[in-house]
Each structure stands twice: as C-alpha cells, then as structure tokens.
Design an enzyme around this catalytic site. Sequence first.
Site, PDB file in Angstrom:
ATOM      1  N   ASP A 144      -5.044 -29.329  -0.750  1.00 18.89           N
ATOM      2  CA  ASP A 144      -5.614 -29.123   0.584  1.00 18.89           C
ATOM      3  C   ASP A 144      -5.273 -30.331   1.442  1.00 18.89           C
ATOM      4  O   ASP A 144      -5.178 -31.455   0.939  1.00 18.89           O
ATOM      5  CB  ASP A 144      -7.134 -28.964   0.499  1.00 18.89           C
ATOM      6  CG  ASP A 144      -7.554 -27.636  -0.113  1.00 18.89           C
ATOM      7  OD1 ASP A 144      -6.824 -26.643   0.050  1.00 18.89           O
ATOM      8  OD2 ASP A 144      -8.627 -27.592  -0.753  1.00 18.89           O
TER       9      ASP A 144
ATOM     10  N   ASP B 101      -5.044 -20.784   2.673  1.00 18.99           N
ATOM     11  CA  ASP B 101      -6.411 -20.430   3.053  1.00 18.99           C
ATOM     12  C   ASP B 101      -6.450 -19.790   4.438  1.00 18.99           C
ATOM     13  O   ASP B 101      -7.175 -18.820   4.674  1.00 18.99           O
ATOM     14  CB  ASP B 101      -7.314 -21.657   3.025  1.00 18.99           C
ATOM     15  CG  ASP B 101      -7.417 -22.295   1.654  1.00 18.99           C
ATOM     16  OD1 ASP B 101      -7.253 -21.587   0.639  1.00 18.99           O
ATOM     17  OD2 ASP B 101      -7.663 -23.517   1.594  1.00 18.99           O
TER      18      ASP B 101
END
Length: 156
Positions: A120, A138
């Site tokens: 991330d 995402d």
Amino acid sequence: MRSRYLIVYGIGLFSIIADQFTKWLTVHHIPLWRGFPVVPDFFNLVHVLNRGAAFGFLNSTESNWQIWLFSGAAISACVAVHLMTRSAKSNKILFTALGFILGGAIGNLIDRIRIGAVIDFLDFYYKNYHWPAFNVADICICVGAGLMLLTIRDFT
C-alpha cells in the site's frame, strides 16, 4: 457476446498493469515503512505492507493464515466475475465494473503470492482523521463495486 469478455478482461488487464507498475515504483523509490508528503497535512506517498484485508482488517505479522484466506477470497472473486460475465445481460457498465473488480483482485493476489502481503502506498489524512493506506488495486475494486451498484437492477 465476445465484446463482454474484451471489456472485462481488457479493463482487468489494464488495472493489473497500473497496479503492479505503481507498486513497483513504490518499492524502488520509497524505503519500506517510510514515506514523504505530497500535499502537506493531507496526502503522503508511503511504502507499507498489509497482510490483512481492507483498512488493515486482520493485519498481523504473527501468523500466515491471512494469506490463504484472502488469496482464496480473491480467487473466488475471480471465478464469480467470470461466471457473472458469462451469464449477465449485456450491460457495458456491469462489464466495466467486473473488469475493475477482477483487475483489483488479481493485483492484490499477485502481491500476496509474491511477498505474502499487499503493498500500500496512498496515505490520506486530515488532522486526527487518518484513512488507512491503500493502492491502485483497492481503488479498482471500489470503483468496480460502485459501478456494479448502478447496475443492481440486472440482478433482480
């Protein structure tokens, strides 16, 4: 009939490439567990690993069972996308949604298989309010889910 597969798998492939390229940039330009501000007091680029699901749910470095659970969920999502693509009424918005979901699921699955966690790097916050770091996969899953909501009548 073929155009539905071109839409789903084309958008899926584009999503995977965008996701993996941005993660590659992150790994090669930001040290792990570090980051830097892009927009002060609002947005950072960071390099973090998430072994859990969305928003760090079940994120733990003490065990490996999450890899299997979330990899299984991603594979199940891919199968569901394929089955929905095959059986749904012709709807370009739905097929676009399915493509984004497929690409996002595979993008994060690649990370789980390759390194045992998801990379991330997008970190938004305002004062004491902090959104958990996330990635392009995402975003694709969320956009796909949002588009799918627009087509919910096709499932009833």
